[in-house]
Design a protein around this motif. Sequence first.
Motif, PDB file in Angstrom:
ATOM      1  N   ILE A  50       0.863  -1.181   0.000  1.00 45.26           N
ATOM      2  CA  ILE A  50       0.000   0.000   0.000  1.00 45.26           C
ATOM      3  C   ILE A  50       0.897   1.228   0.000  1.00 45.26           C
ATOM      4  CG2 ILE A  50      -1.814   1.257   1.214  1.00 45.26           C
ATOM      5  CD1 ILE A  50      -2.461  -1.458   2.665  1.00 45.26           C
ATOM      6  N   TYR A  51       0.683   2.089  -0.982  1.00 42.80           N
ATOM      7  CA  TYR A  51       1.469   3.318  -1.106  1.00 42.80           C
ATOM      8  C   TYR A  51       0.564   4.533  -0.960  1.00 42.80           C
ATOM      9  CZ  TYR A  51       5.646   0.897  -2.714  1.00 42.80           C
ATOM     10  OH  TYR A  51       6.765   0.090  -2.790  1.00 42.80           O
ATOM     11  N   ALA A  52       1.052   5.534  -0.239  1.00 40.49           N
ATOM     12  CA  ALA A  52       0.444   6.859  -0.195  1.00 40.49           C
ATOM     13  C   ALA A  52       1.423   7.755  -0.921  1.00 40.49           C
ATOM     14  CB  ALA A  52       0.231   7.327   1.247  1.00 40.49           C
ATOM     15  N   ALA A  53       1.002   8.262  -2.076  1.00 38.02           N
ATOM     16  CA  ALA A  53       1.919   8.940  -2.996  1.00 38.02           C
ATOM     17  C   ALA A  53       2.980   7.906  -3.352  1.00 38.02           C
ATOM     18  CB  ALA A  53       2.483  10.211  -2.402  1.00 38.02           C
ATOM     19  N   ASP A  54       4.234   8.156  -3.087  1.00 40.76           N
ATOM     20  CA  ASP A  54       5.262   7.163  -3.389  1.00 40.76           C
ATOM     21  C   ASP A  54       5.868   6.556  -2.127  1.00 40.76           C
ATOM     22  OD1 ASP A  54       5.275   6.905  -6.162  1.00 40.76           O
ATOM     23  OD2 ASP A  54       6.393   8.772  -6.406  1.00 40.76           O
ATOM     24  N   GLU A  55       5.181   6.695  -1.014  1.00 42.70           N
ATOM     25  CA  GLU A  55       5.689   6.157   0.253  1.00 42.70           C
ATOM     26  C   GLU A  55       4.960   4.864   0.607  1.00 42.70           C
ATOM     27  OE1 GLU A  55       6.325   7.421   4.926  1.00 42.70           O
ATOM     28  OE2 GLU A  55       5.275   8.785   3.572  1.00 42.70           O
ATOM     29  N   LEU A  56       5.710   3.815   0.904  1.00 45.81           N
ATOM     30  CA  LEU A  56       5.138   2.550   1.346  1.00 45.81           C
ATOM     31  C   LEU A  56       4.570   2.740   2.745  1.00 45.81           C
ATOM     32  CD1 LEU A  56       4.752  -0.539   0.915  1.00 45.81           C
ATOM     33  CD2 LEU A  56       6.976  -0.815   2.016  1.00 45.81           C
ATOM     34  N   VAL A  57       3.274   2.453   2.907  1.00 51.77           N
ATOM     35  CA  VAL A  57       2.624   2.694   4.196  1.00 51.77           C
ATOM     36  C   VAL A  57       1.876   1.481   4.734  1.00 51.77           C
ATOM     37  CG1 VAL A  57       2.428   5.178   3.798  1.00 51.77           C
ATOM     38  CG2 VAL A  57       0.551   3.673   3.115  1.00 51.77           C
ATOM     39  N   GLY A  87      -7.004   7.284   7.226  1.00 54.55           N
ATOM     40  CA  GLY A  87      -7.860   6.829   6.134  1.00 54.55           C
ATOM     41  C   GLY A  87      -7.179   5.891   5.157  1.00 54.55           C
ATOM     42  N   VAL A  88      -5.905   5.590   5.381  1.00 53.29           N
ATOM     43  CA  VAL A  88      -5.163   4.704   4.474  1.00 53.29           C
ATOM     44  C   VAL A  88      -5.805   3.320   4.419  1.00 53.29           C
ATOM     45  CG1 VAL A  88      -2.980   3.472   4.141  1.00 53.29           C
ATOM     46  CG2 VAL A  88      -2.965   5.900   4.680  1.00 53.29           C
ATOM     47  N   GLY A  89      -6.101   2.735   5.569  1.00 54.50           N
ATOM     48  CA  GLY A  89      -6.677   1.390   5.609  1.00 54.50           C
ATOM     49  C   GLY A  89      -8.022   1.334   4.909  1.00 54.50           C
ATOM     50  N   ARG A  90      -8.863   2.313   5.160  1.00 54.68           N
ATOM     51  CA  ARG A  90     -10.187   2.355   4.543  1.00 54.68           C
ATOM     52  C   ARG A  90     -10.085   2.449   3.013  1.00 54.68           C
ATOM     53  NH1 ARG A  90     -12.030   6.024   7.533  1.00 54.68           N
ATOM     54  NH2 ARG A  90     -11.433   7.779   6.225  1.00 54.68           N
TER      55      ARG A  90
END
Length: 146
Positions: A50-57, A87-90
Amino acid sequence: MQIELRPVTNENWEACCALELTAEQQGFLEPNVYSIAQAGFEPTLVMRAIYAADELVGFLVYNSEREELDSYWIYRLMVDQRHQGSGVGREAMRLLLGEMQQLPEATCIVVGYRPDNQAAHRLYERLGFIDHGDRFGKEMAVRYTF
């Protein structure tokens, strides 16, 4: 925030292993390295970073073959402790459900979690997963129907 699911590859698998849960969550999930090893022996398991922008989260795993309850199962959803509550998980789950809906004859997705994992309970309930009373060992299993 732009969330994206990408394959786990030679370039990012170690970073997936380095993602961390909070101390309180440690007992809810096996380490990511366990899921990565398991996927090496079970070819129907699909891993996503899972990436937020280009960061692995975060990291997730699902089975591309139906199993118990004649459903496809999500084996793992974890978001690094530094990115929880944003909100990443959702959003990752929404993307994952869209991906899994494309599987052959996908009508139901199941995820199991420990009943004392209140954060997971709230997340899955908000996404529309329903508890039909299914229990597997220490975990309850909730269902999402398309």
